[in-house]
Design an enzyme around this catalytic site. Structure first.
Site, PDB file in Angstrom:
ATOM      1  N   ASP A  84      11.695   8.990 -14.764  1.00 44.27           N
ATOM      2  CA  ASP A  84      11.037  10.125 -14.118  1.00 44.27           C
ATOM      3  C   ASP A  84       9.593   9.679 -13.875  1.00 44.27           C
ATOM      4  OD1 ASP A  84       9.911  12.494 -13.312  1.00 44.27           O
ATOM      5  OD2 ASP A  84      10.150  13.525 -15.229  1.00 44.27           O
ATOM      6  N   GLY A 102      -2.108   1.096  -5.098  1.00 42.17           N
ATOM      7  CA  GLY A 102      -2.434  -0.315  -4.941  1.00 42.17           C
ATOM      8  C   GLY A 102      -1.218  -1.198  -4.726  1.00 42.17           C
ATOM      9  N   GLN A 103      -1.473  -2.483  -4.643  1.00 42.59           N
ATOM     10  CA  GLN A 103      -0.416  -3.447  -4.373  1.00 42.59           C
ATOM     11  C   GLN A 103       0.680  -3.418  -5.436  1.00 42.59           C
ATOM     12  OE1 GLN A 103      -0.296  -7.983  -2.892  1.00 42.59           O
ATOM     13  NE2 GLN A 103      -1.431  -7.776  -4.788  1.00 42.59           N
ATOM     14  N   TYR A 117     -15.237 -11.086 -13.531  1.00 40.15           N
ATOM     15  CA  TYR A 117     -13.891 -10.510 -13.445  1.00 40.15           C
ATOM     16  C   TYR A 117     -13.071 -10.894 -14.674  1.00 40.15           C
ATOM     17  CZ  TYR A 117      -9.068  -9.845 -11.916  1.00 40.15           C
ATOM     18  OH  TYR A 117      -7.746  -9.470 -11.849  1.00 40.15           O
TER      19      TYR A 117
END
Length: 295
Positions: free
Chosen positions: A28, A12-13, A127
């Site tokens: 890592d 994703g962004q 949301y």
């Protein structure tokens, strides 16, 4: 030995930039995304976390389609509320730090002053409600958590306002039409890379708990659009308009400004003014384009 960091939602962004930023910081890093991990499936989450055995889990995955959340409530809560709970359970099982990103939508957006971490939440959308539920599920499940509320995000990957404005403005310029942009919603445009660097700083300082993490300064969507279009040199006439001209299924907050109060109290606020952040984004974008053309 390098600490192992697992990025959930690495395609994703925000996740894409977190992979790069964490590697640059010496971690890592491993990334995973759907369908290799299904946040709605507790067994899938636990299996992934246990097999990777990270020191730090960074959750960049979410159902962020604000309007779609209104009609797909089950999916919204599965990914934004239950998924974070499963990650917290898995982090507790393995002893990992869980870093999670939340949103300005947990507030009503009716304020006239910036929201701090101490202000009462009052989400008005599915949301926002699902993301707030995710925050609560994490904090009630595993103490070793770091939750950062972000807003008005843009970056090199995924869909965002910068890309949309460039595209729409170019189309309007070609057709000779004016471009209307909402001028009565206010926030702080924030570059994904600045969020990543701030989160990594808090990890380095071994901080836990809830933090606000957005650029400094305030502007409207119209102000931001005008800056984007000017920098892109698109010959279009941009006009301000009220929110009521663009009705949406989910109400947008009129005031989404978050105050980075806890970052400042720590003396650890790395977030620049939104204009400074945007210009750095443009510089980096130009450098990446130049490097790509040389290959």
């Amino acid at each position: 030995m390098k600490k192992k960091l697992l990025v959930i939602g690495s395609g994703g962004q925000l996740g894409s930039d977190f992979l790069i930023s964490a590697r640059n910081a010496g971690y890592d890093v491993t990334g995973t995304d759907f369908p290799h991990i299904n946040l709605a499936d507790e067994k899938s989450v636990l299996k992934t976390v246990v097999s990777e055995a990270p020191d730090i889990i960074v959750n960049c995955a979410a159902f962020t389609a604000v309007d779609l959340c209104e009609t797909e409530q089950k999916n919204a809560y599965a990914l934004n509320a239950e998924g974070p709970k499963y990650l917290a359970l898995s982090a507790r099982e393995t002893g990992a730090l869980l870093v999670h990103f939340s949103t300005d939508y947990v507030f009503s957006g009716d304020s006239s002053t910036p929201y701090t971490e101490m202000d009462p939440t009052e989400p008005k959308t599915v949301y926002g409600k699902s993301k707030l539920a995710g925050e609560k599920n994490i904090s009630e499940t595993w103490d070793k958590n770091l939750i950062l509320r972000i807003a008005w995000l843009y970056g090199f990957y995924g869909k965002n306002f910068v890309k949309t404005m460039r595209s729409v403005a170019s189309d309007k310029a070609a057709s000779g039409e004016n471009l209307k942009v909402v001028s009565d919603q206010f926030g702080s445009p924030t570059w994904t890379v600045d969020v990543c660097n701030q989160a990594l700083k808090l990890i380095e300082l071994e901080q836990t708990g809830l933090f606000h993490c957005t650029s400094e300064g305030v502007c409207s969507w119209y102000d931001f659009a005008a800056e984007i279009i000017a920098e892109a040199k698109i010959p279009v006439c941009i006009k301000p308009c009220p929110t009521e001209e663009f009705p949406r299924p989910a109400p947008r907050p009129f005031f989404s400004v978050l105050e980075n109060k806890k970052l400042k109290s720590l003396g650890a606020n790395l977030m620049p003014h939104w204009l400074e952040g945007f210009r750095k984004y443009l510089e980096t974008e130009a450098q990446l384009k130049e490097e790509k053309e040389k290959r």
